[in-house]
Design a protein around this motif. Structure first.
Motif, PDB file in Angstrom:
ATOM      1  N   GLU A 178      31.671 -18.028  30.175  1.00  0.00           N
ATOM      2  CA  GLU A 178      32.341 -18.218  31.470  1.00  0.00           C
ATOM      3  C   GLU A 178      32.713 -19.682  31.740  1.00  0.00           C
ATOM      4  O   GLU A 178      33.731 -19.949  32.361  1.00  0.00           O
ATOM      5  CB  GLU A 178      31.474 -17.672  32.608  1.00  0.00           C
ATOM      6  N   ASN A 179      31.867 -20.607  31.313  1.00  0.00           N
ATOM      7  CA  ASN A 179      32.147 -22.035  31.555  1.00  0.00           C
ATOM      8  C   ASN A 179      32.084 -22.843  30.271  1.00  0.00           C
ATOM      9  O   ASN A 179      31.259 -23.740  30.128  1.00  0.00           O
ATOM     10  CB  ASN A 179      31.114 -22.622  32.539  1.00  0.00           C
ATOM     11  N   PRO A 180      32.940 -22.525  29.318  1.00  0.00           N
ATOM     12  CA  PRO A 180      32.827 -23.190  28.018  1.00  0.00           C
ATOM     13  C   PRO A 180      33.346 -24.620  28.066  1.00  0.00           C
ATOM     14  O   PRO A 180      34.261 -24.929  28.835  1.00  0.00           O
ATOM     15  CB  PRO A 180      33.724 -22.337  27.125  1.00  0.00           C
ATOM     16  N   LYS A 181      32.720 -25.473  27.258  1.00  0.00           N
ATOM     17  CA  LYS A 181      33.294 -26.786  26.997  1.00  0.00           C
ATOM     18  C   LYS A 181      34.424 -26.530  26.011  1.00  0.00           C
ATOM     19  O   LYS A 181      34.275 -25.769  25.055  1.00  0.00           O
ATOM     20  CB  LYS A 181      32.230 -27.695  26.372  1.00  0.00           C
ATOM     21  N   ARG A 182      35.584 -27.117  26.221  1.00  0.00           N
ATOM     22  CA  ARG A 182      36.736 -26.822  25.363  1.00  0.00           C
ATOM     23  C   ARG A 182      36.962 -27.930  24.339  1.00  0.00           C
ATOM     24  O   ARG A 182      36.597 -29.068  24.614  1.00  0.00           O
ATOM     25  CB  ARG A 182      37.962 -26.616  26.245  1.00  0.00           C
ATOM     26  N   PRO A 183      37.562 -27.611  23.207  1.00  0.00           N
ATOM     27  CA  PRO A 183      38.096 -26.307  22.816  1.00  0.00           C
ATOM     28  C   PRO A 183      37.020 -25.232  22.574  1.00  0.00           C
ATOM     29  O   PRO A 183      35.980 -25.528  21.997  1.00  0.00           O
ATOM     30  CB  PRO A 183      38.818 -26.595  21.501  1.00  0.00           C
ATOM     31  N   PHE A 184      37.340 -24.027  23.019  1.00  0.00           N
ATOM     32  CA  PHE A 184      36.452 -22.876  22.882  1.00  0.00           C
ATOM     33  C   PHE A 184      37.020 -21.965  21.792  1.00  0.00           C
ATOM     34  O   PHE A 184      38.143 -21.492  21.889  1.00  0.00           O
ATOM     35  CB  PHE A 184      36.375 -22.160  24.234  1.00  0.00           C
ATOM     36  N   LEU A 185      36.222 -21.758  20.747  1.00  0.00           N
ATOM     37  CA  LEU A 185      36.636 -20.943  19.604  1.00  0.00           C
ATOM     38  C   LEU A 185      35.767 -19.699  19.481  1.00  0.00           C
ATOM     39  O   LEU A 185      34.549 -19.782  19.600  1.00  0.00           O
ATOM     40  CB  LEU A 185      36.496 -21.775  18.319  1.00  0.00           C
ATOM     41  N   ALA A 186      36.397 -18.543  19.283  1.00  0.00           N
ATOM     42  CA  ALA A 186      35.651 -17.330  18.962  1.00  0.00           C
ATOM     43  C   ALA A 186      35.949 -16.942  17.523  1.00  0.00           C
ATOM     44  O   ALA A 186      37.089 -17.043  17.074  1.00  0.00           O
ATOM     45  CB  ALA A 186      36.019 -16.204  19.905  1.00  0.00           C
ATOM     46  N   ILE A 187      34.925 -16.520  16.813  1.00  0.00           N
ATOM     47  CA  ILE A 187      35.089 -16.058  15.428  1.00  0.00           C
ATOM     48  C   ILE A 187      34.655 -14.601  15.370  1.00  0.00           C
ATOM     49  O   ILE A 187      33.515 -14.281  15.710  1.00  0.00           O
ATOM     50  CB  ILE A 187      34.223 -16.880  14.456  1.00  0.00           C
ATOM     51  N   ASN A 212      41.086 -13.805  27.052  1.00  0.00           N
ATOM     52  CA  ASN A 212      41.244 -14.396  28.394  1.00  0.00           C
ATOM     53  C   ASN A 212      40.521 -15.719  28.530  1.00  0.00           C
ATOM     54  O   ASN A 212      40.643 -16.394  29.551  1.00  0.00           O
ATOM     55  CB  ASN A 212      40.667 -13.454  29.459  1.00  0.00           C
ATOM     56  N   LYS A 213      39.726 -16.076  27.530  1.00  0.00           N
ATOM     57  CA  LYS A 213      38.838 -17.223  27.706  1.00  0.00           C
ATOM     58  C   LYS A 213      39.016 -18.323  26.663  1.00  0.00           C
ATOM     59  O   LYS A 213      38.804 -19.485  26.981  1.00  0.00           O
ATOM     60  CB  LYS A 213      37.370 -16.775  27.616  1.00  0.00           C
ATOM     61  N   VAL A 214      39.338 -17.940  25.417  1.00  0.00           N
ATOM     62  CA  VAL A 214      39.257 -18.915  24.325  1.00  0.00           C
ATOM     63  C   VAL A 214      40.540 -19.734  24.156  1.00  0.00           C
ATOM     64  O   VAL A 214      41.600 -19.391  24.690  1.00  0.00           O
ATOM     65  CB  VAL A 214      38.954 -18.215  22.980  1.00  0.00           C
ATOM     66  N   ASP A 215      40.409 -20.828  23.401  1.00  0.00           N
ATOM     67  CA  ASP A 215      41.568 -21.618  23.004  1.00  0.00           C
ATOM     68  C   ASP A 215      42.026 -21.221  21.607  1.00  0.00           C
ATOM     69  O   ASP A 215      43.183 -21.388  21.258  1.00  0.00           O
ATOM     70  CB  ASP A 215      41.211 -23.107  23.008  1.00  0.00           C
ATOM     71  N   ALA A 216      41.075 -20.744  20.811  1.00  0.00           N
ATOM     72  CA  ALA A 216      41.414 -20.326  19.451  1.00  0.00           C
ATOM     73  C   ALA A 216      40.558 -19.132  19.059  1.00  0.00           C
ATOM     74  O   ALA A 216      39.434 -18.982  19.538  1.00  0.00           O
ATOM     75  CB  ALA A 216      41.188 -21.482  18.472  1.00  0.00           C
ATOM     76  N   LEU A 217      41.136 -18.290  18.208  1.00  0.00           N
ATOM     77  CA  LEU A 217      40.416 -17.100  17.755  1.00  0.00           C
ATOM     78  C   LEU A 217      40.604 -16.940  16.251  1.00  0.00           C
ATOM     79  O   LEU A 217      41.737 -16.964  15.758  1.00  0.00           O
ATOM     80  CB  LEU A 217      40.953 -15.861  18.479  1.00  0.00           C
ATOM     81  N   ILE A 218      39.487 -16.808  15.543  1.00  0.00           N
ATOM     82  CA  ILE A 218      39.521 -16.556  14.106  1.00  0.00           C
ATOM     83  C   ILE A 218      39.173 -15.095  13.880  1.00  0.00           C
ATOM     84  O   ILE A 218      38.212 -14.595  14.468  1.00  0.00           O
ATOM     85  CB  ILE A 218      38.503 -17.459  13.376  1.00  0.00           C
ATOM     86  N   ILE A 219      39.953 -14.421  13.073  1.00  0.00           N
ATOM     87  CA  ILE A 219      39.610 -13.048  12.699  1.00  0.00           C
ATOM     88  C   ILE A 219      39.446 -12.985  11.189  1.00  0.00           C
ATOM     89  O   ILE A 219      40.384 -13.247  10.436  1.00  0.00           O
ATOM     90  CB  ILE A 219      40.682 -12.047  13.173  1.00  0.00           C
ATOM     91  N   GLY A 220      38.228 -12.677  10.760  1.00  0.00           N
ATOM     92  CA  GLY A 220      37.943 -12.561   9.334  1.00  0.00           C
ATOM     93  C   GLY A 220      37.223 -11.251   9.063  1.00  0.00           C
ATOM     94  O   GLY A 220      37.247 -10.344   9.892  1.00  0.00           O
ATOM     95  N   GLY A 221      36.550 -11.165   7.910  1.00  0.00           N
ATOM     96  CA  GLY A 221      35.784  -9.969   7.588  1.00  0.00           C
ATOM     97  C   GLY A 221      36.671  -8.768   7.340  1.00  0.00           C
ATOM     98  O   GLY A 221      37.893  -8.880   7.189  1.00  0.00           O
ATOM     99  N   GLY A 222      36.049  -7.601   7.322  1.00  0.00           N
ATOM    100  CA  GLY A 222      36.774  -6.366   7.015  1.00  0.00           C
ATOM    101  C   GLY A 222      37.858  -6.058   8.026  1.00  0.00           C
ATOM    102  O   GLY A 222      38.891  -5.460   7.695  1.00  0.00           O
TER     103      GLY A 222
END
Ligand code: ADP
Ligand code: MG
Length: 395
Positions: free
Chosen positions: A185-194, A212-222
């Motif tokens: 909810e209150n991330p220090k930015r940049p906020f990345l989700a993997i 709705n929240k992140v600055d960057a999103l990584i999608i890996g895995g299957g």
């Protein structure tokens, strides 16, 4: 913010604590990993020090709504007895609560602890039947929920009981809410989700919320292969959820509209078979041979994802980058875990397999927080209100 045990006076009070003692057992009934019990000790010790009269509740495994001694909390009791000595007792009744239990509970001295039997010995528990909630509530003055891993279930011992008692969070629950909740909810930015792992369908709600929240999103895995296929790449025999390709495209365009950097693998380790010993090649995503399947992220991808991780101030990670159970295909997941470990910002791991991977590679101590609740942490990241949290008093 939810009230915690520090916000209420517990001294001399009868306090009933829902713990998560759902530990893994081997065939002989020995506990193979006691970290959940260890994690609950600070709350119990605090109550002991305050002179509360303490009752402990938990489920263990999945007994079918009736007493099945295979799922008795006895192994947990043995460990707790080693910790708390003569101040601890286990009351094992097939009914969990009965007249004798009430009598014994009423005679607990300050700082004394009584563990009741597996709450799922009662069919009412998972149905959240008010009658059982009232029975449990009748034993105490205050309810403490310290079982984050069960907080996504509306059961008697996690939610129903709070209809009849003031409810507060224990230290473990507080920590989960602070790290998972506050981070998102209150991330220090940049906020990345993997995001990684196997099932796109299961993770779409999480991705949707995080977009709705992140600055960057990584999608890996299957799950990455469904995204790659949706974009027109040939993915050979890689994991694919055909019915999710439209959803994947809509996620990609959402990210674009919102100006979120969305990174997918640029190369992968592909194998001829789903096996550790399979012949493998590292290939760009536009040249995966038709008879191969993607098993791990490739060398360039590790570099690409690694740079993004270096730049992030807050990182939430869910889902391994490859089939990490096979050493040959664990390298991508390990490299990403190492990058997170090196990051000086906030790093939060949610999800059972991701947590296991981080522990296995020896990076657990380097993360800000590893969630104890697999399913619960997922629902939390989806932005859902967890019934076991909602039931607690607000500050
Ligand atoms: P978590 O428990 O952390 O939420 P998931 O359960 O979603 O993670 O996914 C973990 C599983 O995903 C692991 O068993 C892993 O082997 C599998 N997986 C990861 N990458 C691939 C891949 N490329 N092909 C098949 N399975 C994969
Ligand atoms: Mg899993």
């Amino acid at each position: 913010m939810k009230k915690t045990i520090k916000d209420v006076n517990v001294s001399g009070k009868r306090v009933i604590v829902r713990c998560d003692f759902n530990v893994p057992l081997d065939e002989k009934g020995n506990i193979t990993d006691d970290s959940r019990i260890t994690a609950s000790l600070p709350t119990i010790q605090y109550l002991v020090d305050k002179g509360a009269h303490i009752l402990l509740l938990s489920h263990l495994g999945r007994p079918k709504g009736e007493a099945d001694m295979k799922y008795s909390l006895l192994p947990v009791a043995q460990m707790l007895s080693g910790v708390f000595g003569s101040d601890f007792m286990f009351y094992s009744s097939p009914f969990v609560v009965d007249d004798e239990a009430k009598r014994v509970a009423a005679h607990l001295g300050p700082g004394q602890i009584m563990l009741l039997e597996n709450v799922r010995f009662r069919w009412e528990e998972t149905k959240n039947e008010p009658s059982f909630s009232r029975e449990l509530a009748g034993l105490a003055d205050i309810f403490v929920n310290d079982a984050f891993g069960s907080a996504h279930r509306a059961h008697c011992s996690t939610a129903g009981i709070a209809e009849y008692l003031p409810g507060v969070s224990g230290f473990l629950m507080e920590k989960e809410l602070e790290f998972l909740g506050n981070t998102v909810e209150n991330p220090k930015r940049p906020f990345l989700a993997i995001m990684g792992g196997a099932k796109v369908g299961d993770k779409i709600p999480v991705i949707e919320n995080l977009l709705n929240k992140v600055d960057a999103l990584i999608i890996g895995g299957g799950m990455a292969y469904t995204f790659l296929k949706a974009q027109g790449y040939e993915i050979g025999r890689s994991l694919l959820e055909e019915d999710m390709t439209n959803m994947a495209l809509s996620m990609l365009s959402k990210a674009k509209v919102r100006g979120i950097r969305l990174l997918l693998p640029v190369d992968v380790w592909a194998a001829k078979e789903f096996s550790n010993d399979a012949e493998k090649i590292c290939c760009a995503i536009d040249s995966i041979p038709p008879d191969y399947m993607g098993m791990d992220i490739g060398i360039k991808t590790v570099e690409l994802f690694g740079k993004e991780i270096e730049n992030a101030a807050t990182i939430v990670w869910n889902g391994p980058m490859g089939v990490f159970e096979m050493p040959e295909f664990a390298k991508g997941t390990k490299a990403i875990a190492e990058k997170l470990a090196e990051n000086e910002g906030t790093t939060v791991i949610g999800g059972g397999d991701s947590a296991a991977a981080v522990r296995q590679f020896g990076f657990a101590g380097k993360m800000t927080h590893i969630s104890t609740g697999g399913g619960a942490s997922m629902e939390f990241l989806e932005g859902k209100v967890l019934p076991g949290v909602a039931a607690l008093m607000d500050r």
